[in-house]
Write a protein that holds these residues in place. Structure first.
Motif, PDB file in Angstrom:
ATOM      1  N   LYS A  28       0.831  -1.221   0.000  1.00 30.50           N
ATOM      2  CA  LYS A  28       0.000   0.000   0.000  1.00 30.50           C
ATOM      3  C   LYS A  28       0.861   1.264   0.000  1.00 30.50           C
ATOM      4  N   ASN A  29       2.029   1.192   0.676  1.00 30.97           N
ATOM      5  CA  ASN A  29       2.897   2.372   0.789  1.00 30.97           C
ATOM      6  C   ASN A  29       4.051   2.325  -0.205  1.00 30.97           C
ATOM      7  N   SER A  30       3.958   1.443  -1.168  1.00 31.39           N
ATOM      8  CA  SER A  30       5.058   1.272  -2.100  1.00 31.39           C
ATOM      9  C   SER A  30       5.208   2.488  -3.007  1.00 31.39           C
ATOM     10  N   GLY A  31       6.456   2.759  -3.387  1.00 26.06           N
ATOM     11  CA  GLY A  31       6.685   3.793  -4.387  1.00 26.06           C
ATOM     12  C   GLY A  31       6.358   3.298  -5.793  1.00 26.06           C
ATOM     13  N   PHE A  32       6.156   2.005  -5.899  1.00 26.62           N
ATOM     14  CA  PHE A  32       5.810   1.374  -7.180  1.00 26.62           C
ATOM     15  C   PHE A  32       4.296   1.434  -7.328  1.00 26.62           C
ATOM     16  N   SER A  33       3.837   2.272  -8.254  1.00 27.21           N
ATOM     17  CA  SER A  33       2.402   2.573  -8.282  1.00 27.21           C
ATOM     18  C   SER A  33       1.558   1.339  -8.582  1.00 27.21           C
ATOM     19  N   VAL A  34       2.113   0.415  -9.355  1.00 31.37           N
ATOM     20  CA  VAL A  34       1.357  -0.794  -9.667  1.00 31.37           C
ATOM     21  C   VAL A  34       0.992  -1.532  -8.374  1.00 31.37           C
TER      22      VAL A  34
ATOM     23  N   ALA B 109       1.081  -0.038  -5.206  1.00 34.19           N
ATOM     24  CA  ALA B 109       0.353   0.848  -4.296  1.00 34.19           C
ATOM     25  C   ALA B 109      -1.125   0.938  -4.660  1.00 34.19           C
ATOM     26  N   ASN B 110      -1.419   0.831  -5.955  1.00 33.84           N
ATOM     27  CA  ASN B 110      -2.805   1.009  -6.394  1.00 33.84           C
ATOM     28  C   ASN B 110      -3.604  -0.287  -6.426  1.00 33.84           C
TER      29      ASN B 110
ATOM     30  N   PHE C 114      12.133  -0.599  -8.711  1.00 32.02           N
ATOM     31  CA  PHE C 114      11.051   0.269  -8.242  1.00 32.02           C
ATOM     32  C   PHE C 114      10.778   0.111  -6.747  1.00 32.02           C
TER      33      PHE C 114
END
Length: 584
Positions: free
Chosen positions: A305-311, A313-314, A366
RNA sequence: GGUCCGGUAGUUCAAUCUGGUUAGAGCACCUGCCUGUCACGCAGGAAGUUGCGAGUUCGAUCCUCGUCCGGACCGCCA
């Protein structure tokens, strides 16, 4: 001449005996003087020798005219061979012929099965199934199927169950699979349905006081086929009164142990392992896990959820599987796995290699150091490997990784094909919401009893998604072998379920009035299970497809290639049924 | 209903990607020879509407489209 022995039973001890054998010419070898015929029947192959020194020319001419698959009867004397043939059970002897008659000739067969199995593709084998079934392999499969049926009957009978037949002309019921319909001539415009299972009949047999019932029952479902599914199939249908889930488990475990021992001399371990539906989905992504290998799914949704990798996080859900020893996967192979994920509905298949305990390549760039550590910890790899990620809805992530896990298990040969890992899947939800139809459906069938602690929620129609049923699946090596439940036996409660499923009073009365009425006459508590015979046989026979263990199966697209069914019928037949065919 | 793979001699496959003389091979089949083979061997032979229909092309087994048949998967399978 009448046969005295079959083609699989003569041995050294029969030396000197006069015998008569009948069978099919499996292979003929004419050496110019001596003629050898390999004579075959269901039991085996026996070599017959025709020696021109001992036989009149007329008999030699007959032997000489024999071709593959001719049916012949031969009389002669058993003799020990100078050199035994180690490939045959009867290989130590041969029969020295003194007479032969051709019972019937054969045109040249469309294929051969000298190695024990037909050397044609399935399409041709199905068209000439009566020839295909002559092969060792198919003969053996049919024999094992018979032994399994016999073992099931003997076991259940021994336990006090009696086999009772139920109609195959039954009533169409809502929910479930599409019905096969049979038009009624007497009641124009009305239809019988072939039963999807004898479910309702067997419950009514419980109402009838028949206590312990079973039936090796044909079932019909008009849905598309798979290698483990065809429109008509066979269940070992079982129902018993005054039982708990535990009773059904131990009965079934005993039956499978008996079947495997009797039909294939395989010892299986009972009791079976148990997994909850939730843990199966969490760890394996499917409700029918293959427990012969690990490769469990790991969930990193929380940290993602807090990942910098948007795939990540979203995504609603991020899971992965970590595979040891696949770190040198080629770009092409990776592409194949990615296509596979896409075929299953995913957007792609993220990956990263694990080299020397560190993430390497793929999406690793990422991911923060902290994220990488979480992943490495969860992966629990003992050497280099690769990690495949699915970031999607939970259902889709499970679907993709569950399927990929099974595929990798097979490709990497992560299991022993002679291992049999049974498990019960328990604690299934009762209901699932169907968003397309905007209504609740039952996970198993409409007659399943919830677990006692949820009875009040059902009555109040609250927390439907949380309610667990008294229902269970039996899974073997990733194959759903059986499904069952404790049933509802009270009229009012059953009616409540129908209403939750969105049926009106009129529909309930029309479709199930007879059943609700029956329950008012002292219906006992009862439950049961229905193992799929075709799947059991295919696993014991080591077959991928149930078509290999059904004598006359339908093709994938539900034709009978042998008789060319279904087919058009005479106009007069339709007229009797008041049926008109509409142009497509 | 969707995605993908396949359809060439009786059969299993090759040739098709990169269109071009006579579409090849194993097994089966046919003929001849052969007295211990056992998936016998040897010599020779026959066997093809390249699933079907259209299109592109001087020319299609090959490229394109449609269609039929078989298979795998998704949907579906209480």
């Amino acid at each position: 001449m009448k046969r005295t022995d079959n083609c699989g039973e003569l041995r050294k001890a029969d030396d000197g005996n006069k015998v008569v054998l009948s069978g099919w010419v499996h292979k003929y070898r004419n050496l110019g003087g001596l003629i050898f015929l390999d004579l075959r029947d269901r039991y085996g192959i026996t070599q017959i020798l025709f020696d021109p020194n001992d036989l009149p020319k007329a008999a030699i001419d007959i032997a000489n005219s024999c071709r593959n698959e001719f049916v012949v009867t031969v009389s002669g004397t058993v003799r020990i061979k100078p050199e035994p043939n180690k490939n045959l059970a009867t290989g130590e002897i041969e029969v020295v012929a003194d007479n032969i008659i051709i019972e019937n000739e054969s045109v040249t067969p469309p294929f051969n099965f000298l190695n024990g199995k037909s050397d044609a593709k399935e399409e041709v084998r199905l068209q000439y199934r009566y020839i295909d079934l002559r092969s060792d392999k198919m003969t053996n499969n049919l024999l094992i199927r018979h032994k399994i049926c016999l073992a099931a009957r003997n076991y259940l009978s021994e336990k006090g169950f009696i086999e009772i037949e139920t109609p195959t002309l039954a009533k169409s019921t809502p929910e479930g699979a599409r019905d096969y319909l049979v038009p009624s001539r007497i009641y124009p415009g009305n239809f019988f349905a072939l039963p999807q299972s004898p479910q309702i009949y067997k419950q009514l047999l419980m109402v009838a006081g028949q206590d312990k019932y079973f039936q090796i029952a044909r079932c019909y479902r008009d849905e598309d086929s798979r290698k483990d599914r065809q429109p008509e199939f066979t269940q070992i249908d079982i129902e018993q009164s005054f039982v708990t889930e535990e009773d059904i488990f131990s009965l079934t475990e005993g039956m499978f142990a008996y079947i495997f021992k009797q039909a294939a001399d395989i010892d299986i371990k009972i009791p079976f392992e148990r997994l909850t539906f939730k843990s199966a989905m969490d760890d394996y992504g499917v409700d029918k896990p293959d427990l012969r290998f690990g490769l469990k799914l790991k969930n990193i949704s929380v940290s993602a959820k807090n990942s910098g990798f948007s795939v990540f996080a979203n995504a609603e859900c991020v899971k992965f599987i970590a595979v040891e020893g696949l770190e040198n996967l080629s770009r092409k192979q990776m592409g194949e796995y990615e296509d596979y994920a896409k075929h299953l509905g995913g957007k792609g298949l993220a990956f990263t290699k694990v080299i020397g305990g560190k993430l390497d390549g793929g999406i690793s760039k990422f991911l923060s150091g902290e994220e990488q550590k979480i992943i490495i910890d969860k992966a629990e790899l003992s050497k280099d490997g690769i990690i495949f990620f699915a970031a999607d809805s939970e259902d889709l992530a499970n679907k993709i990784l569950g399927a990929l896990r099974n595929r990798l298990g097979g490709e990497l040969k992560l299991f022993d094909i002679n291992e049999y890992k049974f498990c019960w899947i328990v604690d299934f939800p009762m209901f699932e919401f169907n968003p397309d139809e905007n209504r609740w459906q039952t996970m198993h069938h409409m007659f399943t009893m919830p677990k006692p602690e949820y009875l009040q929620d059902v009555i109040n129609e609250v927390n439907l998604d949380k309610i667990l049923g008294q229902l269970y699946d039996l899974v073997l090596n990733g194959v759903e072998l059986a499904s069952g439940s404790i049933r509802i036996h009270k009229s009012e409660f059953q009616k409540k379920i129908f209403k939750i499923l969105g049926m009106t009073d009129a529909e309930i009365e029309n479709k199930f009035g007879f059943m609700l009425n029956a329950f008012k006459f002292g219906a006992p508590p009862h439950g049961g299970i229905a193992p799929g015979l075709d799947r059991i046989v295919s696993i014991i026979c080591g077959e991928e497809s149930i078509r290999e263990v059904i004598a006359f199966p339908k093709s994938k697209s539900q034709n009978c290639l042998m008789m060319n069914a279904p087919s058009e019928v005479d106009k007069s037949q339709l007229e009797e049924l008041f049926i008109e065919i509409r142009k497509k």
